[in-house]
Each structure stands twice: as structure tokens, then as C-alpha cells.
Scaffold this motif. Sequence first.
Motif, short mmCIF file in Angstrom:
data_model
loop_
_atom_site.label_atom_id
_atom_site.label_comp_id
_atom_site.label_asym_id
_atom_site.label_seq_id
_atom_site.Cartn_x
_atom_site.Cartn_y
_atom_site.Cartn_z
N SER A 165 0.83 -1.20 0.00
CA SER A 165 0.00 0.00 0.00
C SER A 165 0.87 1.25 0.00
N PRO A 166 0.31 2.40 -0.41
CA PRO A 166 1.10 3.64 -0.45
C PRO A 166 1.73 4.03 0.88
N ASP A 167 1.06 3.71 2.00
CA ASP A 167 1.62 4.06 3.30
C ASP A 167 2.51 2.96 3.88
N GLY A 168 2.66 1.87 3.17
CA GLY A 168 3.56 0.80 3.59
C GLY A 168 3.05 -0.07 4.72
N THR A 169 1.77 0.00 5.04
CA THR A 169 1.25 -0.75 6.19
C THR A 169 0.50 -2.02 5.81
N ARG A 170 0.09 -2.16 4.54
CA ARG A 170 -0.72 -3.30 4.13
C ARG A 170 -0.20 -3.88 2.81
N LEU A 171 -0.46 -5.16 2.64
CA LEU A 171 -0.23 -5.82 1.36
C LEU A 171 -1.57 -6.28 0.80
N ALA A 172 -1.81 -6.02 -0.47
CA ALA A 172 -2.91 -6.65 -1.19
C ALA A 172 -2.33 -7.87 -1.90
N PHE A 173 -3.07 -8.98 -1.91
CA PHE A 173 -2.52 -10.20 -2.49
C PHE A 173 -3.64 -11.13 -2.90
N LYS A 174 -3.29 -12.16 -3.65
CA LYS A 174 -4.25 -13.21 -3.97
C LYS A 174 -3.94 -14.42 -3.10
N LYS A 175 -4.99 -15.04 -2.59
CA LYS A 175 -4.87 -16.18 -1.69
C LYS A 175 -5.53 -17.40 -2.32
N ALA A 176 -4.83 -18.53 -2.31
CA ALA A 176 -5.39 -19.76 -2.87
C ALA A 176 -6.56 -20.23 -2.02
N THR A 177 -7.66 -20.62 -2.70
CA THR A 177 -8.89 -21.01 -2.01
C THR A 177 -9.04 -22.52 -1.87
N GLY A 178 -8.33 -23.27 -2.72
CA GLY A 178 -8.54 -24.72 -2.75
C GLY A 178 -9.70 -25.14 -3.62
N ASP A 179 -10.41 -24.17 -4.21
CA ASP A 179 -11.54 -24.44 -5.09
C ASP A 179 -11.07 -24.31 -6.54
N PRO A 180 -10.99 -25.41 -7.30
CA PRO A 180 -10.49 -25.33 -8.68
C PRO A 180 -11.30 -24.40 -9.58
N SER A 181 -12.57 -24.20 -9.27
CA SER A 181 -13.40 -23.33 -10.11
C SER A 181 -13.11 -21.85 -9.84
N ARG A 182 -12.63 -21.54 -8.64
CA ARG A 182 -12.23 -20.18 -8.28
C ARG A 182 -10.94 -20.27 -7.46
N PRO A 183 -9.80 -20.42 -8.13
CA PRO A 183 -8.56 -20.76 -7.42
C PRO A 183 -8.06 -19.71 -6.44
N TRP A 184 -8.38 -18.40 -6.68
CA TRP A 184 -7.82 -17.35 -5.83
C TRP A 184 -8.89 -16.36 -5.38
N ARG A 185 -8.66 -15.75 -4.22
CA ARG A 185 -9.51 -14.68 -3.71
C ARG A 185 -8.60 -13.53 -3.26
N LEU A 186 -8.96 -12.31 -3.63
CA LEU A 186 -8.17 -11.15 -3.25
C LEU A 186 -8.35 -10.83 -1.77
N HIS A 187 -7.24 -10.52 -1.10
CA HIS A 187 -7.22 -10.17 0.32
C HIS A 187 -6.26 -8.99 0.54
N THR A 188 -6.34 -8.41 1.70
CA THR A 188 -5.30 -7.51 2.19
C THR A 188 -4.77 -8.05 3.51
N LEU A 189 -3.53 -7.67 3.82
CA LEU A 189 -2.87 -8.14 5.04
C LEU A 189 -2.26 -6.93 5.75
N GLU A 190 -2.67 -6.72 7.02
CA GLU A 190 -2.06 -5.68 7.83
C GLU A 190 -0.72 -6.19 8.35
N LEU A 191 0.37 -5.52 8.02
CA LEU A 191 1.69 -6.02 8.34
C LEU A 191 2.00 -5.98 9.83
N ARG A 192 1.42 -5.05 10.54
CA ARG A 192 1.72 -4.96 11.98
C ARG A 192 1.07 -6.10 12.75
N GLY A 193 -0.21 -6.35 12.56
CA GLY A 193 -0.88 -7.40 13.32
C GLY A 193 -1.14 -8.67 12.54
N MET A 194 -0.78 -8.69 11.23
CA MET A 194 -0.97 -9.84 10.35
C MET A 194 -2.45 -10.24 10.23
#
Length: 349
Positions: free
Chosen positions: A260-289
Amino acid sequence: MSVTPPERPGKKTLISAGMAAGTAAVAVLGMVVAGVLFLPGDFLPGDDRDGGAAGAAAGAGSLDLGRPGTLLFRNAEPGPRGGRLAAVPLTSPGGARTLSGLSCVRVHARNGTGVCLTVERSAHTQAYALALDQRGGTTKKIPLPGSPSRAQVSPSGRMISWTVFVSGDSYAGDDLSTRTGILDTRTGQVIPDLEKFTLLQDGKPNTSVDLNYWGVTFTGDDDRFYATAKTKGTTYLVQGRVSTQAMWTMRTNVECPSLSPDGTRLAFKKATGDPSRPWRLHTLELRGMKETALAETASVDDQVVWLDGQRIAYGRLRGPATDVWTVPADGSGGPRMLLANAFSPAAIR
């Protein structure tokens, strides 16, 4: 001056005939011809995509990669302008597109520096990473040993990163093999492969021969970065430093991070385990995970970008075409189309 990355044992070069199409990545993004990924809007070899009046018209625009409020992207309109590096104002993304003469598979830009991953289609098809100046001119041309996949520029514009497939064409495939490189535009140093760095996993060096890296995103100091590593079937978020040529694992199931612009979060794709929809977009707060699932429920295979501190943007399939979509980064709201017939967005803030 061009720099040719050294070959590495056990890695197959994609820029050669004979790779079969039909995997998940090809189904989502396009098709493979002679080992090179072609996206919607591309002309195939022999179509004279760069010749004649259409090529001249496409090169008539003037880009400013340092102008805040600009949305840079790969034009995916059908026809001879498909694949061109393009720009629109973020305030009016549906307006007239400024097109450059460059054809790019992936694009990104920050603070007056850009990168275009391009493919020259001739008797010998070859991919390159082009470092661009503020007006979109090429300042360095680096041969790439595979099919372009990811690219980003650091916030200051100093560091450029890229990822290519050198075997396989899907991040979900068992035959995945990538090569991720970095260019320091200030010194001219090229790091052709992150696999030359040391990876610490649980405090111990991981020397597995199956290690692969992709999706670099830099912090504001031009030294520290985040990326994805994969080994023994598991993906990891890693943090690293160029100065020490070392990385260490942070957590599992984080792919294609974007800071993120302020360096506090990451946007990413996370594997779902569902072959029909393999990934879901998430964000991750780096301080508290803390992870937050975003409101986009369609599977997105992209390294997203931040439009600002509240929204991300990404490429999404629409039949045989691709569009750029946006969604709030806090899990609220819903996705909406930002730009039709476009791909690989980059917001110049």
C-alpha cells in the motif's frame, strides 16, 4: 547495453517452440504460440501489427510517466492498437486514450520511471524488459528467458522488478518454474534471478532445488521488498533486502503481494482450494498480520496495484477480453469496472 541473464540447470526456456496451450493460465489470459503468452487484443505473428498507418497513429501520443493522477495500462482493444502502452486520467478513465508506440505484455510505472515487458516476434521470438524514462523512451533493454508475467517499479522509481515463466504457464501448476529479476536504474546493476539470494525458512537456509519466486513489491527505501516463494508445493510470503541478498519467510498462502502507499498493508491473492475459483483477493495488515477478504469474489490471477490508500485495481476476464476493475481495500463495497479492454494497470500518484 543489454544484459543476458545466465542459464540455470533444471530450468527450461519458454521462448522456444513446442509448449502446449490449454492450462488454467492460458484459459484465463489468452493463448500460447511458440511458448509466448498472447493476451486478448494481441495480433499474432504474421499479422503485421506494427506496420502501416495504424502503427504510426498509435505512436503519435506523448506519455508522461511522472504526472500524478495518470492511469497507465496495456491497451487491450481489438485491432492493430491492441497491446499498446496507454494512459488515461484517473478522474476520467473512460476518456480518450493516449497511446505510445510500445507494445507491452505487462506495464508499471512510478515517479517518472516505467517498465514494459515486451515480446519481439520474428524468426526468433524474444522477450525483453524495457526500462522507460518519464516520456516513455527506452533507457535499458534486458533480454528475458521466458514469457512475461509480472512487473513493478519501486515508489521512488529507482528499482524495477519482473517475473517470467520459464517452464509451465500457471502459478497453480506442478510444473511451475519462474525467474524473477531486479534492475537498479541508478547503478545499472541487474540481478537476473532471486534464486541467487539466500532464503531463510524457520531461521535456516532453504537450498531446495524447486524454489521459485515471483511478484516483487518494493518498500520506500529501495532496498527492502516483499515477494512470493514456492517450494515443495507451498507458497510463502517472503521479505528480503537487495543489499544483503537475503530473504526470509513470513507466512504461507500469500501470492503476488502489492504494498500500500503508506507501507502498512499488502494486497494479495490467496489460494482457495476451489479449482473453479482458485484465488480470492485479500489484504494483510503487516503490523498485526490480520487478513481481510475483499468484496471481489471472482478469481483474480494478477498482481494488483493500489490506486490510492483505499482502492486496488486489477485485470479481470470478460469472455475473450480483459478489463481493469477496482474494489475497496477494506472489504467493503463491491467491485466495479474501471476501464474496458485494458490490462496491467498502474496508478501514477
